[in-house]
Enzyme design. Structure first.
Site, PDB file in Angstrom:
ATOM      1  N   ASP A  58      35.124  42.586  38.562  1.00 28.18           N
ATOM      2  CA  ASP A  58      35.658  41.222  37.833  1.00 28.18           C
ATOM      3  C   ASP A  58      35.965  40.442  37.912  1.00 28.18           C
ATOM      4  OD1 ASP A  58      37.594  39.901  36.210  1.00 28.18           O
ATOM      5  OD2 ASP A  58      37.768  42.167  35.081  1.00 28.18           O
ATOM      6  N   GLU A 129      31.198  20.445  28.052  1.00 28.82           N
ATOM      7  CA  GLU A 129      32.525  20.371  27.459  1.00 28.82           C
ATOM      8  C   GLU A 129      33.149  19.140  28.645  1.00 28.82           C
ATOM      9  OE1 GLU A 129      34.673  21.622  24.918  1.00 28.82           O
ATOM     10  OE2 GLU A 129      32.699  21.809  24.102  1.00 28.82           O
ATOM     11  N   TYR A 151      39.940  24.707  28.748  1.00 30.88           N
ATOM     12  CA  TYR A 151      38.463  26.052  28.494  1.00 30.88           C
ATOM     13  C   TYR A 151      38.140  24.184  29.942  1.00 30.88           C
ATOM     14  CZ  TYR A 151      33.562  26.877  28.603  1.00 30.88           C
ATOM     15  OH  TYR A 151      31.656  27.127  28.862  1.00 30.88           O
ATOM     16  N   LYS A 155      36.783  24.447  34.124  1.00 24.24           N
ATOM     17  CA  LYS A 155      35.236  24.347  34.274  1.00 24.24           C
ATOM     18  C   LYS A 155      34.860  23.173  35.211  1.00 24.24           C
ATOM     19  CE  LYS A 155      32.996  28.049  32.306  1.00 24.24           C
ATOM     20  NZ  LYS A 155      31.648  28.549  33.042  1.00 24.24           N
ATOM     21  N   HIS A 181      23.870  25.976  23.457  1.00 25.43           N
ATOM     22  CA  HIS A 181      22.802  26.923  23.590  1.00 25.43           C
ATOM     23  C   HIS A 181      23.140  28.127  22.468  1.00 25.43           C
ATOM     24  CE1 HIS A 181      23.978  26.759  27.324  1.00 25.43           C
ATOM     25  NE2 HIS A 181      23.285  28.411  27.425  1.00 25.43           N
TER      26      HIS A 181
END
Ligand code: NAP
Ligand code: GDD
Length: 367
Positions: A58, A129, A151, A155, A181
C-alpha cells in the site's frame, strides 16, 4: 529480460501498461491493495500468465513498499497508484495527500533503502491538473503551475520531490505530465465514462436523464492505450527529463456529450445557460424525442474547477518520437460508446443498479 514494478496496476493505466510491457518482453510485477473483495476486473485476463506477478502493498505503508521493491529488485518502477479523482480529493484531502504526495516519497525512499538508486529508473504519474487555474494556453513543460484542488496540490509535491531526488541523488526519475486520457476501462465516475455509459443506458431505456456539472469545461482528451507507450519511452530516454503528454486538441464536456449520444443513436440540442442548461433529444428512438436527456446539477460542481486544459506535446514528439494523433477525439468517443452499448446490453437491469451506485459515489452520498 527486464523487470518492471507497477503501482496502481489495477487501474486504467496500470492495466494497459502491463499489457504493453509484457508485449515488450518484460517481467511485470504489480502492487495491489488488500481489500475485502478479490475483484480485479481490468487485469483479470493477465492473472496466471507466466510473466505477470502480483504483490500486496500500500502506498500509505512504507515497509510494505520496501519489502516488494527488495524482493522484485526492478529495473523500472512506474508509480501510477493514486487517489485519482479530483472531486473526491475535496472530500478526502488528507488521504489524497498521503497517497499522492507522501506516497511518491515512500517509493523513492524504498529505492534508496534497497540500494537501487543507480540502477532503477522511476516514472511518476504526474498530471495536467498541476496547471490548474491556467496561466497560459496551450500548456507546455515551461508553463507555470497553479494547482487548483487538493489532488493537484498533492501531485505538485510528487512532481517536485521527484525532481529533488533526481538532482540530489542523481537518480533516473522523471514525471510524465499527462493530460486527460480515457478508454473503455476508465472509472465510471470520470466525466467521459459517465457520459458514454449514460448514453448507452438512455438509448436502451435503462436511464431517464444524465446529470452533469460544468458543461463548459475544456479538456485535451487522449486514448489511454496510446499514452502508456509514452511512460515507457520517457524511461528509455538518454537522460531523465519531464514531458507533457497530450493530443494538442481541446474539446468541451458539452461536445463530448453530443458526440457520445450521436454514436448511441440520439441527436441532442442544448438550450439554456448554466444550471438551467438542458440537452434535448431532437432525433432518436420514438418516445425520446422532445425529452430532456441531459441536465445540470450543482451536485457535480467543484469548489474550484479546472476549466481550460490544452497540452502542447511538441517536446514529446521531438525527443521521444511519440505520435500524439494516433487515436482522434472522434475515434476515442466511438470506441467508448461502442464498448458501453455492448456492456449495457449484456448487463440489462444490473446496469441500472451500477448507475445508481456510481452516481451516489460521485455525489459523496456513499463514501
Ligand atoms: P485509476 O484508474 O484511478 O487507478 C488508480 C490506481 O491506484 C488503482 O490501481 C488503485 O488501486 C491504486 N491505488 C490507490 N490508492 C492506493 C494505495 N494507497 N496504495 C496502492 N495503490 C493504490 O487511475 P488512472 O486513470 O489509471 O491513472 C493512473 C495515474 O495517473 C494516477 O496516479 C493518476 O493520478 C494519474 N493521471 C491520470 C490521468 C488520466 O487522465 N487518467 C491523467 C494524469 C495523471 P485500487 O484498484 O485498489 O483502488
Ligand atoms: N467527474 C465529473 N462528473 N466531472 C464533470 C461532471 C460530472 O458529472 N460534469 C462536468 N464535469 C467536469 C469537471 O468539473 C471537470 O472540469 C471535467 O468535467 C473533467 O472531470 P473528470 O472527468 O472528473 O476529470 P478531471 O479532469 O477532473 O481529472 C482527471 O484528469 C486529470 C488530468 O488532467 C483524472 O484522471 C485525474 O487523475 C487526472 O490527473
Amino acid at each position: 529480460m527486464k523487470t518492471a514494478l507497477i503501482t496502481g496496476v489495477t487501474g486504467q493505466d496500470g492495466s494497459y501498461l502491463s499489457e504493453f510491457l509484457m508485449g515488450k518482453g518484460y517481467d511485470v510485477h504489480g502492487i495491489i491493495r488488500r481489500s475485502s473483495v478479490d475483484f480485479r476486473e481490468r487485469i483479470a485476463h493477465l492473472e496466471g500468465k507466466p510473466h505477470f506477478h502480483l504483490h500486496y502493498a500500500d502506498l500509505g505503508d512504507s515497509m510494505s513498499i520496501v519489502k516488494v521493491v527488495d524482493k522484485v529488485r526492478p529495473d523500472e518502477i512506474y508509480n501510477l497508484a493514486a487517489q485519482s479523482h479530483v472531486q473526491v480529493s475535496f472530500d478526502s484531502p488528507e488521504f489524497t495527500a498521503d497517497v499522492d504526495a507522501t506516497g511518491v516519497l515512500r517509493v523513492l525512499e524504498a529505492v534508496r533503502a534497497c540500494h537501487l538508486e543507480k540502477t532503477c529508473r522511476i516514472y511518476q504519474a504526474s498530471t495536467s491538473e498541476l496547471y490548474g487555474k491556467v496561466e497560459e494556453v496551450p500548456q507546455n513543460e515551461n508553463t507555470p503551475f497553479h494547482p487548483y484542488s487538493p489532488y493537484a496540490v498533492a501531485k505538485l509535491y510528487g512532481f517536485w520531490i521527484v525532481k529533488e531526488y533526481r538532482e540530489a541523488y542523481d537518480m533516473f526519475c522523471c514525471s510524465g505530465i499527462l493530460f486527460n486520457h480515457e478508454s473503455e476501462r476508465r472509472g465510471e465516475t470520470f466525466v467521459t465514462r459517465k457520459i458514454t455509459l449514460a448514453a448507452a443506458r438512455i438509448s436502451q431505456g435503462l436511464q431517464d436523464c444524465l446529470y452533469l456539472g460544468n458543461l463548459d469545461s475544456l479538456r485535451d482528451w487522449g486514448y489511454a492505450k496510446d499514452y502508456v507507450e509514452c511512460m515507457w519511452l520517457i524511461l528509455q530516454n538518454d537522460k531523465p527529463e519531464d514531458f507533457v503528454i497530450a493530443t494538442g486538441v481541446q474539446h468541451s464536456v458539452r461536445e463530448f456529450t453530443k458526440l457520445a449520444f450521436h454514436h448511441a443513436g440520439i441527436e441532442l440540442e442544448f438550450e439554456g445557460k448554466g444550471i438551467d442548461e438542458k440537452g434535448i433529444c431532437v432525433k432518436g428512438p420514438d418516445g425520446l424525442i422532445g425529452k430532456t436527456l441531459v441536465a445540470v446539477s450543482k451536485d457535480f460542481y467543484r469548489p474550484t474547477d479546472v476549466v481550460n486544459l490544452w497540452g502542447d506535446p511538441t517536446k514529446a514528439k521531438a525527443k521521444l518520437g511519440w505520435n500524439p494523433a494516433r487515436t482522434s477525439f472522434e475515434e476515442l468517443v466511438k470506441i467508448m460508446v461502442d464498448h458501453d452499448m455492448a456492456k449495457v446490453a449484456s448487463e440489462g437491469a444490473a446496469a441500472k443498479v451500477r448507475m445508481n451506485l456510481a452516481e451516489y459515489l460521485e455525489k459523496g452520498i456513499v463514501k
